[in-house]
Enzyme design. Structure first.
Site, short mmCIF file in Angstrom:
data_model
loop_
_atom_site.label_atom_id
_atom_site.label_comp_id
_atom_site.label_asym_id
_atom_site.label_seq_id
_atom_site.Cartn_x
_atom_site.Cartn_y
_atom_site.Cartn_z
N SER A 49 41.26 39.37 42.77
CA SER A 49 41.25 40.53 41.72
C SER A 49 42.55 40.68 41.32
O SER A 49 43.62 39.77 41.31
CB SER A 49 40.56 41.43 42.05
OG SER A 49 40.56 42.64 41.31
N ASN A 50 42.93 41.84 40.71
CA ASN A 50 44.34 42.20 40.15
C ASN A 50 44.45 43.62 40.39
O ASN A 50 43.55 44.32 40.73
CB ASN A 50 44.68 41.56 38.78
CG ASN A 50 43.82 42.15 37.73
OD1 ASN A 50 43.85 43.60 37.55
ND2 ASN A 50 42.90 41.53 37.12
N ALA A 51 45.59 44.02 40.05
CA ALA A 51 45.99 45.56 40.40
C ALA A 51 45.73 46.53 39.06
O ALA A 51 46.00 47.65 39.39
CB ALA A 51 47.50 45.75 40.44
#
Ligand code: CTP
Length: 225
Positions: free
Chosen positions: A26-28
């Site tokens: 995923s990402n932030a």
């Protein structure tokens, strides 16, 4: 085309690409910018829908607009296409994962002594899909705003995305600058329009940034006549 008479589709947050039952890529992205945009959008049009990846439920508690949760980039594409209609404004603030694991193990992957290699394949580009559909179906009453999160050659990349994704507007934020980008309460944006304008917004709260973006969309729509 008036914003008040349009459906407004806002996307926000990250997506998740699972590779075993308990792990994902995923990402932030926190989804805060998306929520701020959906809140502002609802002030303009009661026909607002917020399509969001996995975000803190607290951020969207008691919201008066429809919220559609999705998980992967493929899910996000399907949800956006299901909502697309005329007249509508699509504000694509989500940070979809660009790659997904080629295989998803049905069982938890056990560790071994060596390195773990996960082969990934590209996910669909949602904005490019929307551009193709707009073109092939001759949809004219759709306004699309994209976002660009960059760390180097920021303006060059943003303008490239404006063109390659056939956007009406792109909102650039340099995520390497303090006070801009992921998981912050403020943002610093530069907006580029298909008509060639460049609008700089100073560092301000994500709510104020959202208000300014909606104002620029309204101006863009009024220029269309
Ligand atoms: N976007 C999209 N579909 C994807 C990835 C991104 O529609 N699979 C949208 C984002 O929601 C954003 C815009 O495209 O509005 C730009 O996203 P960004 O992550 O900055 O760029 P990418 O197109 O993913 O390109 P790169 O990662 O190479 O910068």
């Amino acid at each position: 085309m008036l914003l008040t008479q349009s459906k407004i589709i806002v996307t926000g947050g990250p997506t998740r690409e699972w590779f075993d039952p308990i792990r994902y890529i995923s990402n932030a992205s926190s989804g805060k910018m998306g929520v701020a945009l959906a809140d502002e959008a609802y002030k303009k049009s009661r026909d607002t829908v917020f399509i969001h990846g996995p975000i803190n439920e607290y951020y969207i508690m008691d919201r008066p607009y429809r919220c559609v949760p999705v998980e992967s980039t493929a899910d996000l594409l399907a949800a956006v296409l299901a909502e697309l209609s005329e007249p509508c404004v699509l504000i694509m603030a989500a940070a979809p994962a660009d790659y997904t694991p080629v295989a998803r193990s049905g069982e938890k992957i056990k560790k071994s002594d060596g390195d773990l290699v996960i082969t990934m394949k590209r996910t669909p580009d949602i904005l490019k899909n929307v551009a193709e559909i707009r073109k092939s179906r001759g949809l004219v009453d759709i306004f699309v705003a994209g976002f660009a999160a960059e760390t180097i050659n920021t303006e060059e990349y943003a303008v490239k995305k404006l063109k390659s994704k056939s956007l009406d507007m792109i909102c650039l934020n340099d995520v390497s600058v303090e006070g801009a980008g992921f998981n912050t309460d403020t943002n610093i944006m530069t907006i580029f329009t298909a008509a060639g304008e460049r609008i700089e917004l100073p560092m301000q709260s994500k709510n104020l940034v959202a208000e300014n973006i909606l104002r620029q969309i309204e101006i863009g729509l009024s220029q269309r006549g």
